[in-house]
Design an enzyme around this catalytic site. Structure first.
Site, short mmCIF file in Angstrom:
data_model
loop_
_atom_site.label_atom_id
_atom_site.label_comp_id
_atom_site.label_asym_id
_atom_site.label_seq_id
_atom_site.Cartn_x
_atom_site.Cartn_y
_atom_site.Cartn_z
N GLU A 117 45.98 44.56 40.25
CA GLU A 117 46.62 46.32 40.43
C GLU A 117 47.46 46.31 39.50
OE1 GLU A 117 45.36 46.75 44.79
OE2 GLU A 117 47.34 45.35 44.53
N HIS A 128 50.27 39.92 46.39
CA HIS A 128 50.32 41.68 45.94
C HIS A 128 51.34 41.18 45.25
CE1 HIS A 128 50.33 45.50 46.64
NE2 HIS A 128 49.35 45.64 47.19
N SER A 140 46.05 53.55 43.37
CA SER A 140 45.45 55.01 43.67
C SER A 140 44.01 55.00 43.52
CB SER A 140 46.48 55.55 42.32
OG SER A 140 47.60 55.73 42.29
N ASN A 178 44.05 47.96 52.38
CA ASN A 178 45.56 46.72 52.20
C ASN A 178 46.38 48.17 53.10
OD1 ASN A 178 47.06 46.13 52.67
ND2 ASN A 178 48.15 45.97 50.18
N TRP A 179 46.12 48.15 54.81
CA TRP A 179 46.65 48.90 54.76
C TRP A 179 48.34 48.84 54.70
CZ3 TRP A 179 44.82 49.98 61.28
CH2 TRP A 179 43.80 49.93 60.56
N LYS A 180 48.87 47.71 54.76
CA LYS A 180 49.99 48.03 54.22
C LYS A 180 51.15 47.38 56.00
CE LYS A 180 49.73 49.02 49.69
NZ LYS A 180 50.65 49.38 48.39
N GLU A 191 53.97 43.99 45.82
CA GLU A 191 55.14 43.99 47.22
C GLU A 191 55.80 42.56 47.03
OE1 GLU A 191 52.40 46.40 48.90
OE2 GLU A 191 52.93 48.14 47.77
N GLY A 220 50.46 53.04 44.81
CA GLY A 220 51.05 54.48 45.13
C GLY A 220 51.92 55.79 44.05
P1 13P Z 1 47.23 52.69 46.46
O1 13P Z 1 46.20 52.75 47.18
O2 13P Z 1 48.18 53.42 48.07
O3 13P Z 1 47.56 52.80 45.07
O4 13P Z 1 48.01 50.92 46.99
C1 13P Z 1 47.11 49.93 46.47
C2 13P Z 1 47.24 48.42 46.46
O5 13P Z 1 48.57 48.18 46.96
C3 13P Z 1 46.70 47.96 47.12
O6 13P Z 1 46.60 46.39 47.72
#
Ligand code: 13P
Length: 252
Positions: A169, A99, A214, A12-14, A101, A175
């Site tokens: 998650e 997600h 992470s 997931n590149w966000k 976020e 993160g």
């Molecule tokens: P990280 O791997 O940067 O912790 O992010 C996880 C994530 O939110 C994947 O959707």
């Protein structure tokens, strides 16, 4: 013995990536073509602006693409939104919905996530439905209850184990460099599989349940070796093809 589902490693590149980053897609496709991906299916979810160009690069490769969110309607007056049909048209086979976020930043509740997952199904995309508790919820001993109600509210009844993927998650692990204790991940994934078996009767064993939060090349072997973990949803480490492939290669 029931056959295990095929593992899935998704990146997931966000909100990261300009056209320059398409080289990472090329590198991932080249690595898969050269060495094979092992047993895992590989999915890259770049920002929507890069989907069509990424699709041109990955054409003919087993590497699949996904969107990071979708609207529940196929089209209409929703300025700035992207439908599941549009993602499919641009070359996606998957879409991430719910997600954390988006749940926290855009107030997306379970009902909205449910509609988006149903839209993905309608468009022929596989929905990667994210669930997970906050730090406060885990510390209060509510992690299973929270994830249980997210699952109950977010998974459409029309889903099948092939048309949906669950990503666990924990919000506090995203993160942060923190990950839950392996036993806590095993307990949660076992719990999710049990609940999935109720929502999608008899299909729990076939459902892919990813861990996200992470995941790095340094901890991937341990995390992906945990019972009932069928792959990873990778954020930061998926921005580097080398790191992402180091994680995917755990499944050699
Ligand atoms: P990280 O791997 O940067 O912790 O992010 C996880 C994530 O939110 C994947 O959707």
């Amino acid at each position: 013995m029931t056959q295990r589902p095929r593992p899935l490693v998704a990146g997931n590149w966000k909100m990261n990536g300009l056209r320059d980053s398409l080289g990472e897609v090329s590198s991932i496709c080249a690595a898969v073509a050269r060495d094979g991906a092992g047993t895992a299916e590989i999915v890259i979810c770049p920002p929507a602006t890069l989907l069509m160009a990424a699709a041109a690069i990955s054409e003919g490769s087993p590497v699949a693409l996904g969107g990071q969110d979708c609207h529940n309607e196929p089209s209409g007056p929703y300025t700035g939104d992207i439908s599941a049909e549009m993602l499919r048209d641009a070359g996606a086979a998957y879409v991430i919905v719910g997600h954390s976020e988006r749940r926290s930043g855009y107030n997306e509740g379970n009902a909205s996530v449910h509609e988006k997952a149903a839209a993905a199904f309608r468009a022929g995309l596989t929905a990667i439905v994210c669930v997970g508790e906050t730090k406060a919820e885990r510390e209060a001993g509510d992690a299973l209850t929270v994830v249980g109600s997210q699952l109950a509210g977010s998974i459409p009844k029309i889903s099948s184990a092939e048309s949906i993927v669950i990503a666990y998650e924990p919000v506090w692990a995203i993160g942060s460099g923190l990950t839950p204790a392996p036993q806590d991940i095993a307990d949660m994934h076992g719990f999710i599989r049990g609940r999935a078996n109720q929502h999608l009767p008899g299909q729990g064993a076939q459902l892919r349940i990813l861990y996200g939060g992470s995941v790095k090349p340094t901890n991937a072997a341990q995390l992906l070796g945990i019972k009932d973990v069928d792959g990873a949803l990778v954020g930061g480490a998926s921005l580097s093809s080398a790191e992402f492939m180091a994680i995917a290669r755990i499944y050699r």
